[in-house]
Design a protein around this motif. Structure first.
Motif, PDB file in Angstrom:
ATOM      1  N   ASP A 244      42.214  33.126  40.595  1.00  0.00           N
ATOM      2  CA  ASP A 244      41.375  33.041  41.671  1.00  0.00           C
ATOM      3  C   ASP A 244      39.938  32.521  41.210  1.00  0.00           C
ATOM      4  O   ASP A 244      39.467  33.042  40.296  1.00  0.00           O
ATOM      5  CB  ASP A 244      41.370  34.262  42.497  1.00  0.00           C
ATOM      6  CG  ASP A 244      40.727  34.007  43.824  1.00  0.00           C
ATOM      7  OD1 ASP A 244      41.436  33.779  44.721  1.00  0.00           O
ATOM      8  OD2 ASP A 244      39.530  34.209  43.982  1.00  0.00           O
ATOM      9  N   ALA A 245      39.163  31.486  42.049  1.00  0.00           N
ATOM     10  CA  ALA A 245      38.007  31.035  41.554  1.00  0.00           C
ATOM     11  C   ALA A 245      37.078  32.119  41.616  1.00  0.00           C
ATOM     12  O   ALA A 245      35.951  32.175  40.791  1.00  0.00           O
ATOM     13  CB  ALA A 245      37.712  29.865  42.497  1.00  0.00           C
ATOM     14  N   ASP A 246      37.069  33.175  42.471  1.00  0.00           N
ATOM     15  CA  ASP A 246      36.032  34.249  42.452  1.00  0.00           C
ATOM     16  C   ASP A 246      36.971  35.461  41.964  1.00  0.00           C
ATOM     17  O   ASP A 246      36.947  36.504  42.548  1.00  0.00           O
ATOM     18  CB  ASP A 246      35.755  34.576  44.244  1.00  0.00           C
ATOM     19  CG  ASP A 246      35.213  33.440  44.671  1.00  0.00           C
ATOM     20  OD1 ASP A 246      34.245  32.857  43.920  1.00  0.00           O
ATOM     21  OD2 ASP A 246      35.311  32.963  45.696  1.00  0.00           O
ATOM     22  N   GLY A 247      37.718  35.409  40.837  1.00  0.00           N
ATOM     23  CA  GLY A 247      38.180  36.483  40.211  1.00  0.00           C
ATOM     24  C   GLY A 247      37.623  37.828  39.781  1.00  0.00           C
ATOM     25  O   GLY A 247      36.309  37.665  39.748  1.00  0.00           O
ATOM     26  N   SER A 248      38.124  38.985  39.833  1.00  0.00           N
ATOM     27  CA  SER A 248      37.383  40.041  39.568  1.00  0.00           C
ATOM     28  C   SER A 248      36.973  40.153  38.107  1.00  0.00           C
ATOM     29  O   SER A 248      36.151  40.708  37.502  1.00  0.00           O
ATOM     30  CB  SER A 248      38.341  41.386  39.777  1.00  0.00           C
ATOM     31  OG  SER A 248      39.496  41.111  39.127  1.00  0.00           O
ATOM     32  N   ASP A 253      37.924  38.163  29.668  1.00  0.00           N
ATOM     33  CA  ASP A 253      37.991  39.756  29.834  1.00  0.00           C
ATOM     34  C   ASP A 253      39.409  40.041  30.295  1.00  0.00           C
ATOM     35  O   ASP A 253      39.512  41.343  30.643  1.00  0.00           O
ATOM     36  CB  ASP A 253      36.971  40.145  30.644  1.00  0.00           C
ATOM     37  CG  ASP A 253      35.605  39.681  30.211  1.00  0.00           C
ATOM     38  OD1 ASP A 253      35.429  40.016  28.997  1.00  0.00           O
ATOM     39  OD2 ASP A 253      34.648  39.263  30.942  1.00  0.00           O
ATOM     40  N   LEU A 254      40.529  39.182  30.068  1.00  0.00           N
ATOM     41  CA  LEU A 254      41.701  39.542  30.768  1.00  0.00           C
ATOM     42  C   LEU A 254      42.328  40.460  29.974  1.00  0.00           C
ATOM     43  O   LEU A 254      42.598  40.450  28.562  1.00  0.00           O
ATOM     44  CB  LEU A 254      42.576  38.198  31.069  1.00  0.00           C
ATOM     45  CG  LEU A 254      43.862  38.595  31.154  1.00  0.00           C
ATOM     46  CD1 LEU A 254      44.012  39.150  32.537  1.00  0.00           C
ATOM     47  CD2 LEU A 254      44.720  37.271  31.421  1.00  0.00           C
ATOM     48  N   SER A 255      42.428  41.818  30.185  1.00  0.00           N
ATOM     49  CA  SER A 255      42.955  42.883  29.391  1.00  0.00           C
ATOM     50  C   SER A 255      44.576  42.941  29.529  1.00  0.00           C
ATOM     51  O   SER A 255      45.179  43.898  28.820  1.00  0.00           O
ATOM     52  CB  SER A 255      42.243  44.153  29.825  1.00  0.00           C
ATOM     53  OG  SER A 255      42.784  44.542  31.060  1.00  0.00           O
ATOM     54  N   LEU A 272      45.086  31.851  46.384  1.00  0.00           N
ATOM     55  CA  LEU A 272      45.902  32.762  46.652  1.00  0.00           C
ATOM     56  C   LEU A 272      45.831  33.131  48.261  1.00  0.00           C
ATOM     57  O   LEU A 272      44.465  33.397  48.661  1.00  0.00           O
ATOM     58  CB  LEU A 272      45.590  34.022  45.776  1.00  0.00           C
ATOM     59  CG  LEU A 272      45.638  33.678  44.328  1.00  0.00           C
ATOM     60  CD1 LEU A 272      45.160  35.167  43.660  1.00  0.00           C
ATOM     61  CD2 LEU A 272      47.202  33.496  43.955  1.00  0.00           C
ATOM     62  N   SER A 273      47.015  33.545  48.859  1.00  0.00           N
ATOM     63  CA  SER A 273      46.933  34.242  50.172  1.00  0.00           C
ATOM     64  C   SER A 273      46.193  35.549  49.941  1.00  0.00           C
ATOM     65  O   SER A 273      46.289  36.084  48.824  1.00  0.00           O
ATOM     66  CB  SER A 273      48.340  34.075  50.846  1.00  0.00           C
ATOM     67  OG  SER A 273      49.345  34.865  49.805  1.00  0.00           O
ATOM     68  N   GLU A 282      44.813  42.442  38.854  1.00  0.00           N
ATOM     69  CA  GLU A 282      43.697  41.766  38.618  1.00  0.00           C
ATOM     70  C   GLU A 282      43.508  40.508  39.043  1.00  0.00           C
ATOM     71  O   GLU A 282      44.721  39.781  39.178  1.00  0.00           O
ATOM     72  CB  GLU A 282      43.374  41.658  37.124  1.00  0.00           C
ATOM     73  CG  GLU A 282      42.799  42.929  36.442  1.00  0.00           C
ATOM     74  CD  GLU A 282      42.506  42.862  35.066  1.00  0.00           C
ATOM     75  OE1 GLU A 282      41.809  43.945  34.384  1.00  0.00           O
ATOM     76  OE2 GLU A 282      42.737  41.894  34.417  1.00  0.00           O
ATOM     77  N   THR A 283      42.429  39.681  39.417  1.00  0.00           N
ATOM     78  CA  THR A 283      42.491  38.545  39.786  1.00  0.00           C
ATOM     79  C   THR A 283      41.500  37.790  38.539  1.00  0.00           C
ATOM     80  O   THR A 283      40.408  38.287  38.279  1.00  0.00           O
ATOM     81  CB  THR A 283      41.675  38.203  41.267  1.00  0.00           C
ATOM     82  OG1 THR A 283      40.581  38.868  41.267  1.00  0.00           O
ATOM     83  CG2 THR A 283      42.889  38.555  42.233  1.00  0.00           C
TER      84      THR A 283
END
Length: 318
Positions: A244-248, A253-255, A272-273, A282-283
């Protein structure tokens, strides 16, 4: 009443009474008889549940019609590329009196080596078979794609001896993007790809060619309801990470990379819908230089899958 009386001289008034006038003809007795158990709501004509069930069946039939039947890859370069990549063709169509060049010669040779039937047909017939695409005298017929069941994807991933890695597509409608995602999934060690039944490209001739033949080796399944299937996989212990372009979190930092993981790729336009985004643990966003437009679905998927593969290799060396 005069209309019903049997007295001599009584007169029936025509047009004032319908049906039997003496007795009920058994209608009252039949009215008291039971009619059996009440049908289920979806079996009752006109009931809202029946209308929803009929609409769902029509959508499923439309989806099957869209995906069934052979596909034809048209054009000299696409046909040669497909044959080189190992796309499982069944028939090579060659137009009569074709002006042969190196590509035509190679296509015929590759088809013969692979045991693919070679048929010479009139150009008009090839026009019809390819829906008047620019075929340049060559067309390669590929069989209908055989999709797996989502449970099969999970079983393959769990029996691989590695942490499961699955890829799910949420509304990717461009078959070229689908083919490219399948190719990246195979390159970076994913165990399968999941497509939603609605609003999604299928494995067509274009997707076959873009996948460079990897669609023949990668298990691909269709989910009736993508959100529900992701929740079922989550109950089996898989984590859900959506691009997602506005991911969390950023990709750095993808754990969840080394965990049993499902990577969800959104559509080319809206991403994403809402329901799928809410299902994700996580996004993930991919940082880019200022002023650069977002990556398309297949490129973004390749970047994230490459990072997941790198982290898994690194974890394996520790």
């Amino acid at each position: 009443m005069a209309g019903n009386s049997k007295r001599r001289g009584a007169i029936r008034k025509t047009g004032t009474k319908k049906g039997a006038v003496v007795g009920s003809g058994g209608q009252r007795r039949r009215g008291l008889e039971g009619k059996g158990p009440t049908p289920r709501a979806e079996m009752r004509p006109g009931h809202p549940a029946q209308k929803r069930a009929a609409a769902a069946a029509a959508r499923a039939e439309k989806s099957r019609d869209r995906r069934e039947g052979p596909e034809i890859i048209a054009g000299r370069n696409p046909v040669v590329e497909a044959l080189r990549a190992g796309v499982p063709g069944t028939t090579l169509f060659v137009a009569l009196n074709i002006d042969a060049d190196d590509r035509v010669t190679e296509a015929v040779r590759l088809a013969a080596d692979k045991g693919i039937s070679i048929l010479e047909i009139p150009r008009e017939e090839l026009d019809r078979k390819t829906n008047r695409a620019v075929h340049q005298g060559l067309g390669l017929q590929v069989p209908p794609f055989e999709y797996s069941h989502p449970d099969d994807l999970l079983a393959i991933a769990q029996n691989s001896g590695e942490p499961p890695l699955l890829v799910a597509l949420d509304g990717v409608t461009d078959p070229r993007n689908l083919g490219a995602v399948v190719r990246s999934a195979a390159a970076f060690g994913a165990h399968g790809v999941l497509l939603p039944q609605r609003r999604s490209a299928g494995i067509t001739a274009v997707a076959w060619r873009t996948s460079a033949g990897t669609a023949a080796k990668m298990p691909i399944a269709i989910a009736t309801n993508l959100t529900r299937q992701l929740k079922l996989w989550a109950e089996e212990g898989l984590m859900i990470a959506g691009l997602d372009a506005d991911g969390s979190v950023g990709i750095d930092d993808l754990s969840l990379a080394t965990d049993p993981l499902v990577v969800v790729v959104g559509s080319e336009g809206r991403g994403l819908s809402r329901l799928v985004r809410e299902t994700c643990d996580e996004t993930v966003s991919i940082p880019m230089a200022a002023g650069v437009e977002s990556l398309n679905a297949s490129v973004a998927a390749a970047v994230l899958l490459a990072e997941v593969a790198r982290r898994r290799r690194t974890a394996g060396r520790v």
